[in-house]
Design a protein around this motif. Structure first.
Motif, PDB file in Angstrom:
ATOM      1  N   LEU A  40       0.820  -1.217   0.000  1.00 38.10           N
ATOM      2  CA  LEU A  40       0.000   0.000   0.000  1.00 38.10           C
ATOM      3  C   LEU A  40       0.853   1.265   0.000  1.00 38.10           C
ATOM      4  CD1 LEU A  40      -2.600  -1.179   2.682  1.00 38.10           C
ATOM      5  CD2 LEU A  40      -2.693  -1.464   0.204  1.00 38.10           C
ATOM      6  N   LYS A  41       2.053   1.169  -0.544  1.00 40.19           N
ATOM      7  CA  LYS A  41       2.979   2.306  -0.503  1.00 40.19           C
ATOM      8  C   LYS A  41       2.506   3.473  -1.358  1.00 40.19           C
ATOM      9  CE  LYS A  41       6.174  -0.364  -1.967  1.00 40.19           C
ATOM     10  NZ  LYS A  41       7.451  -0.892  -2.504  1.00 40.19           N
ATOM     11  N   ASP A  42       1.748   3.183  -2.441  1.00 37.40           N
ATOM     12  CA  ASP A  42       1.387   4.245  -3.386  1.00 37.40           C
ATOM     13  C   ASP A  42       0.037   4.881  -3.094  1.00 37.40           C
ATOM     14  OD1 ASP A  42       3.752   3.733  -4.738  1.00 37.40           O
ATOM     15  OD2 ASP A  42       2.823   2.206  -6.015  1.00 37.40           O
ATOM     16  N   LEU A  43      -0.600   4.528  -2.000  1.00 36.03           N
ATOM     17  CA  LEU A  43      -1.906   5.098  -1.670  1.00 36.03           C
ATOM     18  C   LEU A  43      -1.762   6.546  -1.235  1.00 36.03           C
ATOM     19  CD1 LEU A  43      -3.644   2.197   0.317  1.00 36.03           C
ATOM     20  CD2 LEU A  43      -3.910   2.810  -2.091  1.00 36.03           C
ATOM     21  N   ASP A  44      -2.792   7.334  -1.608  1.00 35.54           N
ATOM     22  CA  ASP A  44      -2.841   8.713  -1.152  1.00 35.54           C
ATOM     23  C   ASP A  44      -3.403   8.773   0.255  1.00 35.54           C
ATOM     24  OD1 ASP A  44      -1.822   9.640  -3.535  1.00 35.54           O
ATOM     25  OD2 ASP A  44      -3.820   9.845  -4.458  1.00 35.54           O
ATOM     26  N   ASN A  45      -3.212   9.927   0.869  1.00 33.11           N
ATOM     27  CA  ASN A  45      -3.723  10.119   2.224  1.00 33.11           C
ATOM     28  C   ASN A  45      -5.249  10.061   2.230  1.00 33.11           C
ATOM     29  OD1 ASN A  45      -3.558  10.647   4.980  1.00 33.11           O
ATOM     30  ND2 ASN A  45      -3.754  12.869   4.677  1.00 33.11           N
ATOM     31  N   LEU A  46      -5.831   9.323   3.182  1.00 33.56           N
ATOM     32  CA  LEU A  46      -7.280   9.152   3.381  1.00 33.56           C
ATOM     33  C   LEU A  46      -7.942   8.391   2.227  1.00 33.56           C
ATOM     34  CD1 LEU A  46      -8.251  12.674   4.838  1.00 33.56           C
ATOM     35  CD2 LEU A  46      -7.697  10.579   6.067  1.00 33.56           C
ATOM     36  N   GLU A  47      -7.192   7.731   1.422  1.00 25.89           N
ATOM     37  CA  GLU A  47      -7.783   6.924   0.355  1.00 25.89           C
ATOM     38  C   GLU A  47      -8.464   5.697   0.953  1.00 25.89           C
ATOM     39  OE1 GLU A  47      -6.437   4.702  -3.818  1.00 25.89           O
ATOM     40  OE2 GLU A  47      -5.106   6.128  -2.808  1.00 25.89           O
ATOM     41  N   LEU A  48      -9.644   5.307   0.379  1.00 21.78           N
ATOM     42  CA  LEU A  48     -10.437   4.183   0.893  1.00 21.78           C
ATOM     43  C   LEU A  48     -10.051   2.893   0.204  1.00 21.78           C
ATOM     44  CD1 LEU A  48     -13.979   5.823   1.092  1.00 21.78           C
ATOM     45  CD2 LEU A  48     -12.402   5.405   2.967  1.00 21.78           C
ATOM     46  N   LEU A  49     -10.103   1.813   0.985  1.00 25.87           N
ATOM     47  CA  LEU A  49      -9.876   0.467   0.472  1.00 25.87           C
ATOM     48  C   LEU A  49     -11.149  -0.351   0.651  1.00 25.87           C
ATOM     49  CD1 LEU A  49      -6.316  -0.319   1.896  1.00 25.87           C
ATOM     50  CD2 LEU A  49      -6.922   0.264  -0.461  1.00 25.87           C
ATOM     51  N   GLU A  50     -11.511  -1.086  -0.381  1.00 26.49           N
ATOM     52  CA  GLU A  50     -12.728  -1.909  -0.311  1.00 26.49           C
ATOM     53  C   GLU A  50     -12.328  -3.350   0.015  1.00 26.49           C
ATOM     54  OE1 GLU A  50     -16.536  -3.243  -3.094  1.00 26.49           O
ATOM     55  OE2 GLU A  50     -15.034  -1.833  -3.858  1.00 26.49           O
ATOM     56  N   LEU A  51     -12.866  -3.848   1.124  1.00 27.62           N
ATOM     57  CA  LEU A  51     -12.591  -5.214   1.559  1.00 27.62           C
ATOM     58  C   LEU A  51     -13.832  -6.074   1.406  1.00 27.62           C
ATOM     59  CD1 LEU A  51     -10.624  -4.499   4.892  1.00 27.62           C
ATOM     60  CD2 LEU A  51      -9.674  -4.942   2.630  1.00 27.62           C
ATOM     61  N   GLU A  52     -13.631  -7.315   1.069  1.00 30.43           N
ATOM     62  CA  GLU A  52     -14.763  -8.246   1.029  1.00 30.43           C
ATOM     63  C   GLU A  52     -15.305  -8.442   2.437  1.00 30.43           C
ATOM     64  OE1 GLU A  52     -13.765 -11.880  -0.832  1.00 30.43           O
ATOM     65  OE2 GLU A  52     -13.572 -11.010  -2.847  1.00 30.43           O
ATOM     66  N   LYS A  53     -16.572  -8.752   2.475  1.00 28.96           N
ATOM     67  CA  LYS A  53     -17.245  -8.905   3.754  1.00 28.96           C
ATOM     68  C   LYS A  53     -16.593 -10.032   4.562  1.00 28.96           C
ATOM     69  CE  LYS A  53     -21.836  -9.464   5.786  1.00 28.96           C
ATOM     70  NZ  LYS A  53     -23.279  -9.678   5.513  1.00 28.96           N
ATOM     71  N   GLY A  54     -16.372  -9.751   5.854  1.00 26.04           N
ATOM     72  CA  GLY A  54     -15.768 -10.736   6.749  1.00 26.04           C
ATOM     73  C   GLY A  54     -14.258 -10.716   6.785  1.00 26.04           C
ATOM     74  N   ASN A  55     -13.616  -9.915   5.934  1.00 25.72           N
ATOM     75  CA  ASN A  55     -12.144  -9.821   5.928  1.00 25.72           C
ATOM     76  C   ASN A  55     -11.690  -8.558   6.663  1.00 25.72           C
ATOM     77  OD1 ASN A  55     -11.688 -12.189   4.423  1.00 25.72           O
ATOM     78  ND2 ASN A  55     -12.242 -11.099   2.533  1.00 25.72           N
ATOM     79  N   GLU A  56     -10.440  -8.514   6.972  1.00 26.74           N
ATOM     80  CA  GLU A  56      -9.904  -7.363   7.724  1.00 26.74           C
ATOM     81  C   GLU A  56      -8.514  -6.966   7.205  1.00 26.74           C
ATOM     82  OE1 GLU A  56      -9.160  -8.175  11.806  1.00 26.74           O
ATOM     83  OE2 GLU A  56      -8.011  -9.995  11.426  1.00 26.74           O
ATOM     84  N   LEU A  57      -8.130  -5.740   7.586  1.00 29.23           N
ATOM     85  CA  LEU A  57      -6.802  -5.197   7.275  1.00 29.23           C
ATOM     86  C   LEU A  57      -6.257  -4.566   8.549  1.00 29.23           C
ATOM     87  CD1 LEU A  57      -4.591  -4.369   5.215  1.00 29.23           C
ATOM     88  CD2 LEU A  57      -5.871  -2.238   4.876  1.00 29.23           C
ATOM     89  N   ARG A  58      -5.081  -4.988   8.936  1.00 25.76           N
ATOM     90  CA  ARG A  58      -4.508  -4.465  10.184  1.00 25.76           C
ATOM     91  C   ARG A  58      -2.987  -4.295  10.044  1.00 25.76           C
ATOM     92  NH1 ARG A  58      -1.995  -8.602  12.808  1.00 25.76           N
ATOM     93  NH2 ARG A  58      -2.552 -10.721  12.114  1.00 25.76           N
ATOM     94  N   GLN A  59      -2.426  -3.498  10.953  1.00 29.21           N
ATOM     95  CA  GLN A  59      -0.972  -3.296  10.979  1.00 29.21           C
ATOM     96  C   GLN A  59      -0.323  -4.343  11.886  1.00 29.21           C
ATOM     97  OE1 GLN A  59       0.241   0.675  11.977  1.00 29.21           O
ATOM     98  NE2 GLN A  59       2.383   0.101  12.336  1.00 29.21           N
ATOM     99  N   VAL A  60       0.749  -4.920  11.377  1.00 27.47           N
ATOM    100  CA  VAL A  60       1.472  -5.919  12.164  1.00 27.47           C
ATOM    101  C   VAL A  60       2.277  -5.208  13.250  1.00 27.47           C
ATOM    102  CG1 VAL A  60       3.242  -7.726  12.083  1.00 27.47           C
ATOM    103  CG2 VAL A  60       1.606  -7.478  10.208  1.00 27.47           C
ATOM    104  N   ASP A  61       2.239  -5.744  14.461  1.00 26.22           N
ATOM    105  CA  ASP A  61       2.963  -5.159  15.592  1.00 26.22           C
ATOM    106  C   ASP A  61       4.458  -5.486  15.477  1.00 26.22           C
ATOM    107  OD1 ASP A  61       3.814  -4.095  17.940  1.00 26.22           O
ATOM    108  OD2 ASP A  61       2.800  -5.525  19.261  1.00 26.22           O
TER     109      ASP A  61
END
Length: 605
Positions: free
Chosen positions: A332-353
């Protein structure tokens, strides 16, 4: 060692074998060349595996080594030279004045002492060479081509020099390249055969240089006599000194040339000081060697710490939506600030600790290794100038400094005894020779008190010698005071510049015995002065006691051990205070009144 070969083959083989380690004990091998390289690298923050951007280095050795050099310093002002004779106070003062005002400055002895101190601390020993001049030379360990790695003075020593043409030409004044000194080539002939590069050791690459540099080997050792003289015996060995060099012939093969060869006495050429001695090797335990382990493991911890920081600086995303990964295969390096991502239902996106939770362990480890290095090196926080924690009592701080200094004082005293030996064996004889050969005027101007002090004592000695000569010649000796006045008047015409002829007369036919006190190692001068001062206080109520030679000697010792100038205390004898005579009381006779005269009767008898 095959003595059937010539000296050129001997030097080649010895230099190549010098790289090989020697066994010290079971499981421990030692290579002097590798050891010198490791000490040099670590002191200067280098890694044996090579420095690079991904190998951080924390040089904990350099500040400790700087402190050690400072704490163990011996300054020329700590060297006290005086004549050990009760009737040579004038000579003692002259020698001290000459040594401090002229000799030290002209020969840069302070630099020699500092170079020796730093060398022995870095590498566990210092090799000093007598150049037959006033100031000895500290031999660089990097210039050693070969030596006995178990006992450096027990075998042949080879020293490699890199001379420019001008430097090599200067050596011609010492007889290099002269056929009378065994040379088979001149200095100029060798320069024509030289190359334009330097080679530090057989394992290193050639370093291209803009000018020519000539490799010259200086060899000292007990070697076959036939190497010195073609008519010598091949099985007879004598101590000798040779200067040789190599050049490449038309076939590219190394050939040797001799510039100088003579007999010599090794004990008159080298002296050696070793730090904490280790059995089986030529150098002692160096101050850098003591810090090898803390240095290595501190940098190991630093590398792991930096790896964790690199990981923590990265932002890594995780998702359960396979379509998102397909849409953004490079992340996701090329995304603009506040750009939206569409995820399929039941899936998630998170930052790895990636938080470096264990980084504090490596920070603590580094602090521990650095503290260990400071403890071993005798570098306490107060001595390093690190501000103590709030509430630290001042007395506790002073105690820490004194305890830390104790280690350095012991090492300083050992080195001071070596400096004393160098003075006694090399420097003092050169001073005496220089003074006896000298002529002309003294280069240091004396003040009136100093001049009067010297002339009073030297003229007294010369006057006594003159009286003895008159008696031996059958003459009636002139009065001592008259002779003294004649000598003082003659020398006094020079003004405040001391004539060197005085020294020649004083030193002639006299065995010069000197006591050398370097950094107070021969005796605790502070304690000695304190004891003598307490004794002297007992006399303060009676100043006339100084007229007693015994009491005057005590006072003279106090001045000398304190490092003060004798002429400043050069005072005439104190005249005794006259004791007032008590007048006898006059006895007043009572006045007897006149008795009345009785008139006698007329006619009485």
């Amino acid at each position: 060692m095959d003595y059937n070969q010539d000296i050129f083959q001997f030097v080649k083989e010895e230099e190549n074998s010098f790289i090989l380690p020697i066994p010290i004990s079971d499981g421990w091998e030692f290579s002097l060349r590798d050891f010198i390289k490791q000490c040099f690298f670590y002191k200067n923050g280098r890694l044996l595996t090579g420095n690079s951007d991904d190998k951080p280095v924390d040089n904990i050795i350099l500040p400790i080594r700087n402190l050690q050099d400072w704490a163990e310093d011996i300054d020329v002002k700590d060297i006290n030279i005086y004549a050990d004779s009760k009737d040579k106070q004038g000579l003692s003062f002259i020698l001290k004045k000459y040594y401090q005002d002229i000799f030290i400055k002209e020969n840069d002895l302070d630099t020699f002492i500092d170079e020796g101190k730093e060398t022995k601390n870095d590498y566990g020993g210092v090799l000093v060479k007598n150049l037959n001049r006033i100031r000895p030379e500290v031999v660089s360990w990097q210039s050693i081509a070969f030596c006995d790695q178990t006992d450096i003075l027990s075998g042949p020593i080879g020293i490699k020099h890199q001379y420019s043409p001008d430097q090599l030409k200067d050596m011609a004044e010492f007889g290099w390249g002269d056929e009378k000194n065994g040379a088979n080539a001149t200095v100029d002939e060798l320069i024509l055969l030289s190359q334009s590069w330097k080679v530090k050791d057989p394992t290193s690459q050639q370093a291209k240089t803009p000018g020519k540099y000539i490799e010259v080997y200086e060899i000292h050792g007990c070697l076959p006599e036939i190497w010195l003289d073609d008519k010598g015996e091949p099985n007879k060995y004598i101590q000798q000194f040779q200067i040789i060099s190599f050049y490449k012939d038309d076939k590219g093969e190394k050939q040797g040339l001799t510039l100088f060869k003579k007999k010599e006495k090794l004990k008159d050429v080298f002296d050696y000081f070793q730090t904490d001695k280790l059995f089986g090797r030529a150098v002692g335990r160096s101050r850098i060697e003591e810090l090898f382990e803390p240095y290595v493991w501190n940098n190991y911890s630093l590398k792991r710490k930096m790896d964790m920081l690199d990981s923590a600086s990265k932002t890594i995303m995780a998702t359960t939506d396979p379509t998102l990964a397909a849409k953004h295969p490079t992340g996701l390096k090329d995304l603009d600030n506040l750009e939206l991502l569409e995820l399929e239902k039941g899936n998630e996106l998170r930052q790895v600790d990636t938080f470096p939770r264990n980084i504090q362990l490596f920070v603590q480890a580094m602090n521990g290794f650095e503290e260990k290095a400071r403890t071993v090196g005798g570098a306490t926080n107060p001595m390093l100038g690190i501000e103590p924690s709030s509430g630290t009592p001042f007395r506790s701080l002073v105690t820490q400094i004194n305890q830390g200094q104790g280690l350095h004082e012991g090492r300083r005293e050992k080195y001071a005894r070596f400096i004393e030996r160098i003075h006694r064996n090399w420097i003092i004889p050169r001073i005496k020779k220089e003074l006896l050969q000298g002529s002309g005027e003294w280069l240091s101007t004396l003040d009136n008190d100093e001049l009067e002090f010297v002339l009073e004592r030297v003229s007294d000695n010369q006057a006594k010698k003159a009286q003895v000569k008159m008696i031996l010649d059958g003459q009636i000796p002139t009065d001592l005071q008259t002779l003294k006045n004649q000598f003082k008047e003659e020398w006094g015409r020079q003004g405040n510049i001391l004539p060197l002829e005085i020294l020649k007369d004083e030193l002639k036919d006299v065995e010069l015995k000197l006591e050398i006190n370097v950094a107070g190692t021969q005796q605790n001068l502070a304690e000695m002065v304190d004891k003598l001062s307490n004794m002297f206080k007992m006399l303060i109520s009676n100043p006339q006691a100084l007229n007693d030679p015994r009491m005057a000697k005590i006072f003279s010792k106090i001045v000398e051990y304190s490092g003060l100038s004798q002429p400043d205390f050069n005072m005439p004898p104190i005249a005794p205070t006259p004791i007032p005579q008590l007048q006898q009381p006059q006895i007043i006779q009572p006045e007897i009144p006149p008795q009345p005269q009785l008139a006698l009767p007329a006619g009485s008898v």
